[in-house]
Design an enzyme around this catalytic site. Sequence first.
Site, PDB file in Angstrom:
ATOM      1  N   TYR A 191      -0.781  -2.477   3.756  1.00  0.00           N
ATOM      2  CA  TYR A 191      -1.443  -3.685   3.247  1.00  0.00           C
ATOM      3  C   TYR A 191      -2.610  -3.306   2.338  1.00  0.00           C
ATOM      4  O   TYR A 191      -2.721  -3.800   1.222  1.00  0.00           O
ATOM      5  CB  TYR A 191      -1.930  -4.544   4.416  1.00  0.00           C
ATOM      6  N   LYS A 215      -2.934  -3.979  -1.758  1.00  0.00           N
ATOM      7  CA  LYS A 215      -4.037  -4.759  -2.330  1.00  0.00           C
ATOM      8  C   LYS A 215      -4.874  -3.919  -3.287  1.00  0.00           C
ATOM      9  O   LYS A 215      -5.370  -4.421  -4.290  1.00  0.00           O
ATOM     10  CB  LYS A 215      -4.910  -5.352  -1.218  1.00  0.00           C
ATOM     11  N   ILE A 224     -11.022 -14.332   6.918  1.00  0.00           N
ATOM     12  CA  ILE A 224     -11.069 -15.786   7.021  1.00  0.00           C
ATOM     13  C   ILE A 224     -10.409 -16.163   8.319  1.00  0.00           C
ATOM     14  O   ILE A 224      -9.246 -15.795   8.567  1.00  0.00           O
ATOM     15  CB  ILE A 224     -10.360 -16.447   5.827  1.00  0.00           C
TER      16      ILE A 224
END
Length: 115
Positions: free
Chosen positions: A79, A83, A112
Amino acid sequence: MKRIQDRHGGLDILVKQFRIINDRPLRKCRWRIRKRRSRQSHRHIIVTQKAGAILRNGGRIINMSSVSGQMGLFGQANYSSSKAGIIAVTKVSAREFARQNITVNAIAPGFIDVE
């Protein structure tokens, strides 16, 4: 992109979000290189290329990245690297599209809390 071109005469803004999530520590990751996977992992580049042909002068490209691409978080090798790759492609795209007055930016939100 052809339908967008035919219907609207071009594109003003492109927002892209792609993700690869298969969290596990690096030593437990299974790495396999496949043509199909490679094509899927480069999809964001292909979309940028195709959209670039119909983006109007002064258009915008916004790529969604992550703070993980800047920090390299434990257990997120694939991941975080995907990114980080988006950040790199954003920088290259910004240079290449500058002649058309098209800006390219990456948004890299932090954590988040969502349901």
